[in-house]
Design a protein around this motif. Structure first.
Motif, mmCIF file in Angstrom:
data_model
loop_
_atom_site.group_PDB
_atom_site.id
_atom_site.type_symbol
_atom_site.label_atom_id
_atom_site.label_comp_id
_atom_site.label_asym_id
_atom_site.label_seq_id
_atom_site.Cartn_x
_atom_site.Cartn_y
_atom_site.Cartn_z
ATOM 1 N N ALA A 40 0.860 -1.182 0.000
ATOM 2 C CA ALA A 40 0.000 0.000 0.000
ATOM 3 C C ALA A 40 0.892 1.227 0.000
ATOM 4 O O ALA A 40 1.815 1.334 0.828
ATOM 5 C CB ALA A 40 -0.911 -0.003 1.223
ATOM 6 N N SER A 41 0.643 2.144 -0.918
ATOM 7 C CA SER A 41 1.496 3.328 -1.032
ATOM 8 C C SER A 41 1.367 4.200 0.211
ATOM 9 O O SER A 41 0.283 4.387 0.762
ATOM 10 C CB SER A 41 1.127 4.128 -2.284
ATOM 11 N N GLU A 42 2.501 4.722 0.651
ATOM 12 C CA GLU A 42 2.565 5.569 1.832
ATOM 13 C C GLU A 42 3.093 6.958 1.483
ATOM 14 O O GLU A 42 2.641 7.957 2.020
ATOM 15 C CB GLU A 42 3.460 4.914 2.890
ATOM 16 N N ILE A 43 4.073 7.012 0.584
ATOM 17 C CA ILE A 43 4.642 8.270 0.100
ATOM 18 C C ILE A 43 4.697 8.194 -1.415
ATOM 19 O O ILE A 43 5.210 7.225 -1.983
ATOM 20 C CB ILE A 43 6.048 8.515 0.678
ATOM 21 N N GLY A 44 4.194 9.217 -2.064
ATOM 22 C CA GLY A 44 4.059 9.208 -3.516
ATOM 23 C C GLY A 44 2.582 9.292 -3.853
ATOM 24 O O GLY A 44 1.806 9.913 -3.120
ATOM 25 N N ASP A 45 2.173 8.673 -4.949
ATOM 26 C CA ASP A 45 0.750 8.612 -5.271
ATOM 27 C C ASP A 45 0.042 7.761 -4.218
ATOM 28 O O ASP A 45 0.403 6.607 -4.000
ATOM 29 C CB ASP A 45 0.540 8.010 -6.657
ATOM 30 N N LEU A 46 -0.983 8.330 -3.598
ATOM 31 C CA LEU A 46 -1.641 7.654 -2.484
ATOM 32 C C LEU A 46 -2.838 6.834 -2.947
ATOM 33 O O LEU A 46 -3.260 6.899 -4.095
ATOM 34 C CB LEU A 46 -2.064 8.690 -1.446
ATOM 35 N N ASN A 47 -3.368 6.035 -2.002
ATOM 36 C CA ASN A 47 -4.512 5.152 -2.273
ATOM 37 C C ASN A 47 -4.219 4.171 -3.403
ATOM 38 O O ASN A 47 -5.098 3.846 -4.204
ATOM 39 C CB ASN A 47 -5.773 5.968 -2.595
ATOM 40 N N GLN A 48 -2.975 3.709 -3.446
ATOM 41 C CA GLN A 48 -2.601 2.720 -4.453
ATOM 42 C C GLN A 48 -2.180 1.423 -3.778
ATOM 43 O O GLN A 48 -1.524 1.431 -2.731
ATOM 44 C CB GLN A 48 -1.452 3.227 -5.328
ATOM 45 N N LEU A 49 -2.570 0.321 -4.400
ATOM 46 C CA LEU A 49 -2.070 -0.996 -4.041
ATOM 47 C C LEU A 49 -1.239 -1.497 -5.209
ATOM 48 O O LEU A 49 -1.678 -1.435 -6.356
ATOM 49 C CB LEU A 49 -3.230 -1.957 -3.755
ATOM 50 N N LEU A 50 -0.029 -1.955 -4.918
ATOM 51 C CA LEU A 50 0.864 -2.450 -5.956
ATOM 52 C C LEU A 50 1.050 -3.949 -5.767
ATOM 53 O O LEU A 50 1.453 -4.398 -4.680
ATOM 54 C CB LEU A 50 2.208 -1.724 -5.909
#
Length: 204
Positions: A40-50
């Motif tokens: 789960a993104s924390e810094i950068g584009d948020l609300n993303q799952l990679l």
């Protein structure tokens, strides 16, 4: 072997439910490939799952990509996903396959755009530099894109953000990083996401 990163932008407040769906989706009987990481993104584009997966060959990869594209409920999280994109990669050939395990509480996923013809010299530069750099902190994977603009992505685990800063400073001070000659092939377009392993991530 092929690697894929699926980037799923999810609606606010839906990440936990989406992660549960992803786990079910990649573990289904009809699923192809192997889950390696889910962050789960924390810094950068948020609300993303990679979602990082590997596939044995092109047939396995294509079958699974078609499964995602032909359903209204991709990753069993269709209601949560507002955007979805895929990036397909080949690993730098000198690296071993990704080995699941506990490596750090934060992961950095960095993507660099390459100049034309930059893949072979970049691989050569990294092959020469990674053994010494890896003594400071492990490299999960480095891989070059097979679609879209020329670029490569590398994933590094760290114990913490403070540890990341310390390791990066130390590697530069020792002269072991960046790889000698590697920056010559970069366009200057560089992107980074710091992400946290989710509960289903084999890389944790």
């Amino acid at each position: 072997m092929l690697y894929e990163i699926a980037t799923l932008t999810v609606k606010l407040g839906t990440a936990a439910k989406a992660v549960a769906g992803i786990g079910e989706y990649v573990g289904a009987a009809e699923a192809k490939g192997t889950l390696l990481g889910c962050w789960a993104s924390e810094i950068g584009d948020l609300n993303q799952l990679l979602v990082l997966r590997c596939f044995a060959d092109d047939k396995e990869w294509r079958t699974e990509r078609e499964r995602a594209l032909r359903t209204t409920n991709p990753f069993n999280a269709g209601e949560a996903i507002s955007q979805m994109s895929f990036d397909t990669y080949a690993p730098f050939p000198f690296l071993p396959p990704v080995a699941p395990g506990k490596y750090g509480s934060v992961y950095e996923i960095r993507t660099y755009r390459l100049k034309h013809g930059g893949v072979p010299p970049t691989i050569a530069a990294w092959e020469a530099a990674v053994p010494e750099r890896g003594k400071l902190s492990p490299l999960s994977i480095a891989m070059y894109a097979l679609d879209g603009p020329p670029r490569f992505t590398h994933i590094w685990p760290f114990a913490s953000l403070d540890a990341r800063a310390a390791v990066r400073a130390d590697s530069v001070a020792r002269g072991v990083w960046p790889p000698k000659g590697g920056p010559d092939w970069l366009t200057g377009d560089m992107r980074s996401i710091v992400a946290l392993p989710t509960s289903i991530s084999p890389l944790a």
